[in-house]
Motif scaffolding. Structure first.
Motif, PDB file in Angstrom:
ATOM      1  N   SER A   1       0.910  -1.201  -0.115  1.00  0.00           N
ATOM      2  CA  SER A   1      -0.084  -0.043   0.066  1.00  0.00           C
ATOM      3  C   SER A   1       0.986   1.287  -0.049  1.00  0.00           C
ATOM      4  CB  SER A   1      -1.066   0.006   1.202  1.00  0.00           C
ATOM      5  OG  SER A   1      -0.471   0.325   2.475  1.00  0.00           O
ATOM      6  N   VAL A   2       1.798   1.067   0.721  1.00  0.00           N
ATOM      7  CA  VAL A   2       3.099   2.363   0.701  1.00  0.00           C
ATOM      8  C   VAL A   2       3.457   2.678  -0.649  1.00  0.00           C
ATOM      9  CG1 VAL A   2       4.906   3.227   1.640  1.00  0.00           C
ATOM     10  CG2 VAL A   2       3.354   2.275   3.249  1.00  0.00           C
ATOM     11  N   LEU A   3       3.991   1.525  -1.363  1.00  0.00           N
ATOM     12  CA  LEU A   3       4.695   1.660  -2.614  1.00  0.00           C
ATOM     13  C   LEU A   3       3.492   2.104  -3.529  1.00  0.00           C
ATOM     14  CD1 LEU A   3       6.896  -1.655  -2.648  1.00  0.00           C
ATOM     15  CD2 LEU A   3       7.378   0.759  -2.510  1.00  0.00           C
ATOM     16  N   MET A   4       2.210   1.572  -3.402  1.00  0.00           N
ATOM     17  CA  MET A   4       1.231   2.183  -4.501  1.00  0.00           C
ATOM     18  C   MET A   4       1.126   3.637  -4.196  1.00  0.00           C
ATOM     19  SD  MET A   4      -1.800  -0.627  -4.257  1.00  0.00           S
ATOM     20  CE  MET A   4      -2.869   0.291  -5.433  1.00  0.00           C
ATOM     21  N   SER A   5       0.886   3.925  -2.897  1.00  0.00           N
ATOM     22  CA  SER A   5       0.914   5.417  -2.570  1.00  0.00           C
ATOM     23  C   SER A   5       1.843   6.177  -3.296  1.00  0.00           C
ATOM     24  CB  SER A   5       0.705   5.645  -1.222  1.00  0.00           C
ATOM     25  OG  SER A   5      -0.195   4.941  -0.715  1.00  0.00           O
ATOM     26  N   VAL A   6       3.078   5.792  -3.116  1.00  0.00           N
ATOM     27  CA  VAL A   6       4.288   6.760  -3.505  1.00  0.00           C
ATOM     28  C   VAL A   6       4.641   6.653  -5.019  1.00  0.00           C
ATOM     29  CG1 VAL A   6       6.685   6.848  -3.515  1.00  0.00           C
ATOM     30  CG2 VAL A   6       5.603   6.569  -1.311  1.00  0.00           C
ATOM     31  N   LEU A   7       4.227   5.594  -5.726  1.00  0.00           N
ATOM     32  CA  LEU A   7       4.558   5.517  -7.086  1.00  0.00           C
ATOM     33  C   LEU A   7       3.160   5.678  -8.042  1.00  0.00           C
ATOM     34  CD1 LEU A   7       6.266   2.065  -7.124  1.00  0.00           C
ATOM     35  CD2 LEU A   7       7.325   4.332  -7.019  1.00  0.00           C
ATOM     36  N   LEU A   8       2.091   5.770  -7.632  1.00  0.00           N
ATOM     37  CA  LEU A   8       0.949   5.888  -8.212  1.00  0.00           C
ATOM     38  C   LEU A   8      -0.090   6.891  -7.682  1.00  0.00           C
ATOM     39  CD1 LEU A   8      -0.118   1.975  -8.538  1.00  0.00           C
ATOM     40  CD2 LEU A   8       0.977   3.257 -10.406  1.00  0.00           C
ATOM     41  N   LEU A   9      -0.440   6.851  -6.419  1.00  0.00           N
ATOM     42  CA  LEU A   9      -1.368   7.848  -6.013  1.00  0.00           C
ATOM     43  C   LEU A   9      -0.823   9.238  -5.775  1.00  0.00           C
ATOM     44  CD1 LEU A   9      -2.597   5.019  -4.366  1.00  0.00           C
ATOM     45  CD2 LEU A   9      -4.434   6.360  -5.177  1.00  0.00           C
ATOM     46  N   VAL A  10       0.382   9.038  -5.084  1.00  0.00           N
ATOM     47  CA  VAL A  10       0.916  10.617  -4.929  1.00  0.00           C
ATOM     48  C   VAL A  10       1.171  11.630  -6.005  1.00  0.00           C
ATOM     49  CG1 VAL A  10       2.748  11.640  -3.590  1.00  0.00           C
ATOM     50  CG2 VAL A  10       1.704   9.782  -2.381  1.00  0.00           C
ATOM     51  N   PRO A  11       1.733  10.935  -7.045  1.00  0.00           N
ATOM     52  CA  PRO A  11       2.144  12.088  -8.042  1.00  0.00           C
ATOM     53  C   PRO A  11       0.847  12.473  -8.389  1.00  0.00           C
ATOM     54  CG  PRO A  11       3.226   9.876  -8.364  1.00  0.00           C
ATOM     55  CD  PRO A  11       2.308   9.939  -7.023  1.00  0.00           C
ATOM     56  N   ILE A  12      -0.324  11.712  -8.722  1.00  0.00           N
ATOM     57  CA  ILE A  12      -1.597  12.344  -9.289  1.00  0.00           C
ATOM     58  C   ILE A  12      -2.153  13.426  -8.093  1.00  0.00           C
ATOM     59  CG2 ILE A  12      -3.796  12.005  -9.634  1.00  0.00           C
ATOM     60  CD1 ILE A  12      -2.937   9.118 -10.797  1.00  0.00           C
ATOM     61  N   ASN A  13      -2.272  12.982  -6.816  1.00  0.00           N
ATOM     62  CA  ASN A  13      -2.537  13.865  -5.768  1.00  0.00           C
ATOM     63  C   ASN A  13      -1.626  15.248  -5.713  1.00  0.00           C
ATOM     64  OD1 ASN A  13      -4.332  14.075  -3.401  1.00  0.00           O
ATOM     65  ND2 ASN A  13      -2.420  14.273  -2.356  1.00  0.00           N
ATOM     66  N   ASN A  14      -0.591  15.093  -5.874  1.00  0.00           N
ATOM     67  CA  ASN A  14       0.435  16.357  -5.898  1.00  0.00           C
ATOM     68  C   ASN A  14      -0.109  17.252  -6.830  1.00  0.00           C
ATOM     69  OD1 ASN A  14       1.712  15.738  -3.482  1.00  0.00           O
ATOM     70  ND2 ASN A  14       3.410  14.827  -4.832  1.00  0.00           N
ATOM     71  N   ARG A  15      -0.171  16.818  -8.224  1.00  0.00           N
ATOM     72  CA  ARG A  15      -0.730  17.771  -9.364  1.00  0.00           C
ATOM     73  C   ARG A  15      -2.162  18.122  -9.051  1.00  0.00           C
ATOM     74  NH1 ARG A  15       1.429  13.526 -12.116  1.00  0.00           N
ATOM     75  NH2 ARG A  15      -0.727  12.636 -12.688  1.00  0.00           N
ATOM     76  N   SER A  16      -3.020  17.060  -8.498  1.00  0.00           N
ATOM     77  CA  SER A  16      -4.545  17.714  -8.460  1.00  0.00           C
ATOM     78  C   SER A  16      -4.677  18.583  -7.206  1.00  0.00           C
ATOM     79  CB  SER A  16      -5.278  16.458  -8.158  1.00  0.00           C
ATOM     80  OG  SER A  16      -5.159  15.715  -7.153  1.00  0.00           O
ATOM     81  N   LYS A  17      -3.942  18.550  -6.258  1.00  0.00           N
ATOM     82  CA  LYS A  17      -4.205  19.148  -5.126  1.00  0.00           C
ATOM     83  C   LYS A  17      -4.187  21.012  -5.325  1.00  0.00           C
ATOM     84  CE  LYS A  17       0.019  18.806  -2.441  1.00  0.00           C
ATOM     85  NZ  LYS A  17       0.949  18.039  -1.299  1.00  0.00           N
ATOM     86  N   THR A  18      -3.290  21.146  -6.364  1.00  0.00           N
ATOM     87  CA  THR A  18      -3.091  22.731  -6.771  1.00  0.00           C
ATOM     88  C   THR A  18      -3.986  22.972  -7.779  1.00  0.00           C
ATOM     89  OG1 THR A  18      -1.587  22.116  -8.249  1.00  0.00           O
ATOM     90  CG2 THR A  18      -0.619  22.340  -6.153  1.00  0.00           C
ATOM     91  N   TRP A  19      -4.877  22.278  -8.398  1.00  0.00           N
ATOM     92  CA  TRP A  19      -5.767  22.607  -9.481  1.00  0.00           C
ATOM     93  C   TRP A  19      -6.989  23.722  -9.018  1.00  0.00           C
ATOM     94  CZ3 TRP A  19      -6.389  17.116 -11.729  1.00  0.00           C
ATOM     95  CH2 TRP A  19      -5.485  16.711 -12.133  1.00  0.00           C
ATOM     96  N   THR A  20      -7.224  24.776  -9.987  1.00  0.00           N
ATOM     97  CA  THR A  20      -8.293  25.306  -9.663  1.00  0.00           C
ATOM     98  C   THR A  20      -8.989  25.345 -11.377  1.00  0.00           C
ATOM     99  OG1 THR A  20      -7.240  27.402 -10.502  1.00  0.00           O
ATOM    100  CG2 THR A  20      -7.155  26.910  -8.230  1.00  0.00           C
ATOM    101  N   ALA A  21     -10.214  26.123 -11.233  1.00  0.00           N
ATOM    102  CA  ALA A  21     -10.716  26.012 -12.552  1.00  0.00           C
ATOM    103  C   ALA A  21     -10.023  26.713 -13.601  1.00  0.00           C
ATOM    104  CB  ALA A  21     -12.158  26.566 -12.328  1.00  0.00           C
ATOM    105  N   GLU A  22      -9.195  27.586 -13.131  1.00  0.00           N
ATOM    106  CA  GLU A  22      -8.211  28.207 -14.076  1.00  0.00           C
ATOM    107  C   GLU A  22      -7.232  27.685 -14.517  1.00  0.00           C
ATOM    108  OE1 GLU A  22      -8.944  29.681 -10.990  1.00  0.00           O
ATOM    109  OE2 GLU A  22     -11.116  30.514 -11.974  1.00  0.00           O
ATOM    110  N   ASN A  23      -6.475  26.859 -13.784  1.00  0.00           N
ATOM    111  CA  ASN A  23      -5.380  25.960 -13.982  1.00  0.00           C
ATOM    112  C   ASN A  23      -5.156  24.590 -14.385  1.00  0.00           C
ATOM    113  OD1 ASN A  23      -5.297  24.890 -11.575  1.00  0.00           O
ATOM    114  ND2 ASN A  23      -3.311  26.030 -10.879  1.00  0.00           N
ATOM    115  N   ARG A  24      -6.455  23.883 -14.219  1.00  0.00           N
ATOM    116  CA  ARG A  24      -6.228  22.588 -14.174  1.00  0.00           C
ATOM    117  C   ARG A  24      -6.295  22.176 -15.566  1.00  0.00           C
ATOM    118  NH1 ARG A  24     -12.416  22.492 -12.821  1.00  0.00           N
ATOM    119  NH2 ARG A  24     -13.537  22.962 -14.778  1.00  0.00           N
TER     120      ARG A  24
END
Length: 148
Positions: free
Chosen positions: A91-114
């Motif tokens: 689960s930690v490996l999945m998080s680091v390799l698969l989920l965190v990269p997407i989360n790091n991008r998506s947590k900064t998205w707004t309607a203007e910059n997504r």
């Protein structure tokens, strides 16, 4: 002392499972049903909030399970605890390799910059998250079985 560690570890992992299950099957469904950009903004906020807490929770759970495995080595159920630990590593490996990269991008998205493919990235995160939830449910079930 070992009994207290076993119960505490099981509760910590169980609450983590509950939070992640809720995110997958309740929170994200509610956010997806909101009008306009509200759902995407809610997911971004959730990504920031839970993204700050979950690394400690996942690693902490893994450490607790490792301590249980060492302290209870040779006891009945030790193999179940070791297997639960292996699933938490997955689960930690999945998080680091698969989920965190997407989360790091998506947590900064707004309607203007997504990006144009923001929904596809969110759907991919959801699919990976469903698998991760299944993995940590398996780890939790093994810990409970080790207790009995």
């Amino acid at each position: 002392m070992l009994n207290a560690l076993q119960v505490f570890t099981t509760v910590v992992v169980g609450v983590m499972v509950g939070v992640e299950f809720s995110v997958a099957f309740v929170i994200n469904r509610i956010l997806d049903a909101l009008p306009g950009d509200s759902g995407q903004l809610g997911r971004a906020h959730g990504g920031r909030m839970l993204g700050a807490v979950m690394p400690f929770w996942y690693i902490g759970s893994l450490v607790l399970v490792a301590v249980w495995a060492v302290a209870g080595w040779g006891d009945r159920g030790a193999g179940l605890v070791v297997t639960a630990g292996a699933l938490l590593i997955v689960s930690v490996l999945m998080s680091v390799l698969l989920l965190v990269p997407i989360n790091n991008r998506s947590k900064t998205w707004t309607a203007e910059n997504r990006p144009a493919d923001w929904k596809e990235q969110g759907d991919r995160w959801d699919r990976y998250h469903y698998v991760r939830v299944a993995v940590i449910i398996g780890a939790f079930a093994l810990l409970v079985a080790a207790l009995v």
